[in-house]
Design an enzyme around this catalytic site. Structure first.
Site, PDB file in Angstrom:
ATOM      1  N   ALA A  72      24.092  44.730  45.632  1.00 31.40           N
ATOM      2  CA  ALA A  72      23.109  45.346  46.320  1.00 31.40           C
ATOM      3  C   ALA A  72      23.012  46.334  46.355  1.00 31.40           C
ATOM      4  O   ALA A  72      23.924  47.418  46.341  1.00 31.40           O
ATOM      5  CB  ALA A  72      23.387  44.563  47.772  1.00 31.40           C
ATOM      6  N   GLY A 117      27.134  41.760  44.092  1.00 31.18           N
ATOM      7  CA  GLY A 117      26.033  40.848  43.649  1.00 31.18           C
ATOM      8  C   GLY A 117      25.722  40.762  42.179  1.00 31.18           C
ATOM      9  O   GLY A 117      25.155  40.136  41.485  1.00 31.18           O
ATOM     10  N   GLU A 120      27.975  38.402  40.864  1.00 32.65           N
ATOM     11  CA  GLU A 120      27.316  36.948  41.203  1.00 32.65           C
ATOM     12  C   GLU A 120      26.113  36.816  40.312  1.00 32.65           C
ATOM     13  O   GLU A 120      26.038  35.678  39.959  1.00 32.65           O
ATOM     14  CB  GLU A 120      26.769  37.149  42.850  1.00 32.65           C
ATOM     15  N   GLU A 140      32.600  42.351  48.844  1.00 32.37           N
ATOM     16  CA  GLU A 140      31.959  42.311  50.061  1.00 32.37           C
ATOM     17  C   GLU A 140      32.497  42.699  51.394  1.00 32.37           C
ATOM     18  O   GLU A 140      32.155  43.302  52.345  1.00 32.37           O
ATOM     19  CB  GLU A 140      30.830  41.234  49.971  1.00 32.37           C
TER      20      GLU A 140
END
Length: 266
Positions: A72, A117, A120, A140
């Site tokens: 992110a 992310g 992910e 995270e």
């Protein structure tokens, strides 16, 4: 090869007569950090690819030389009020679910950093090819949040609950050889070979029935985690969806005539 851009940061290239589509993360100045704009573009590109019946396999790649995606965009997140963060959440989720819900097989080509992310997005694919520079992880909790792009659900499905817990709770980064050993990535190749190997793998997949590929993916995804009896019912439903298709008729005919199939895709 044709190219189509979705916003400023996402590029789609079509290979193999359009049967292999490359979904390229293209925000090099930020090492492909996923901003709101980039998330919207990813979701839009995935929606277009999912609706394209010519596309049989999608390869997720990066145009950055040293990173797949660092996760992110924390600089953007730092500027948000609480209300803005709430409003941004479905935008962010749309990028990850967009990749995860693509109906055709997907292959991630990972080099350099694939963190948070970014990892992910790779986990949302069916197969992950990584080169020896790859560093993956879900860090995270080290910044006060949790994996929110599917990581807490996708990682244990790959490596088991205890291993996923260790990796998520420690927030540690895993280099390529260990990542392959643990099953965090599926194919390990020499430095700089991740994209070429992923495209080669996708080409081999795309030679097969597009109807069969989508049905097989559906059976794999829907059946995973069900008890055996329920899973077999999912498989049977997927089989019935292809048993009377044009692809099935062509596949059997081509086998008996000892020629390459010409898939109608229906």
């Amino acid at each position: 090869m044709s190219e189509e851009r979705f916003g400023e940061f996402v590029l789609v290239r079509r290979h193999e007569d359009g049967h292999v589509a490359e979904l390229a993360l293209d925000r090099p100045k930020a090492m492909n950090a996923v901003s709101s704009e980039m998330a919207r573009s990813l979701a839009g590109a995935c929606a277009a690819l999912g609706a394209d019946r010519d596309v049989r396999v999608v390869v997720l790649t990066s145009t950055h030389e040293r990173a797949f995606c660092v996760g992110a965009d924390l600089k953007e997140r730092n500027s948000f009020t609480d209300a803005e963060l709430v409003r941004q959440r479905p935008v962010a989720r749309g990028a990850y679910t967009g990749v995860l819900e693509l109906p055709m097989p997907t292959v991630a080509a990972v080099h350099g950093f694939a963190l948070g992310g970014g990892f992910e997005l790779a986990l949302s694919c069916d197969v992950i090819v990584a080169d020896r520079t790859a560093v993956v992880g879900l860090p995270e909790v080290s910044v006060g949040v949790i994996p929110g792009g599917g990581g807490t659900q996708l990682l244990p499905r790959r490596v088991g609950a205890a291993r996923a817990a260790e990796l998520i709770f420690t927030a540690r980064r895993v280099e390529a050889p260990e990542a392959r050993e643990l099953g965090l990535v599926d194919v390990l190749v020499d430095e700089g070979r991740d994209r070429a190997e992923a495209l080669s793998l996708a080409s081999r997949m795309a030679a097969n029935s597009p109807v069969g590929l989508r049905a097989a993916k559906r059976a794999l995804r829907v059946g995973h985690g069900l008890d055996l009896r329920a899973g077999l019912e999912v498989e049977d439903a997927a089989w019935r969806s292809v048993a009377f298709s044009g692809d099935r008729a062509e596949g059997v005919a081509a086998f008996n005539e000892k020629r390459a199939p010409r898939w109608p895709g229906e």
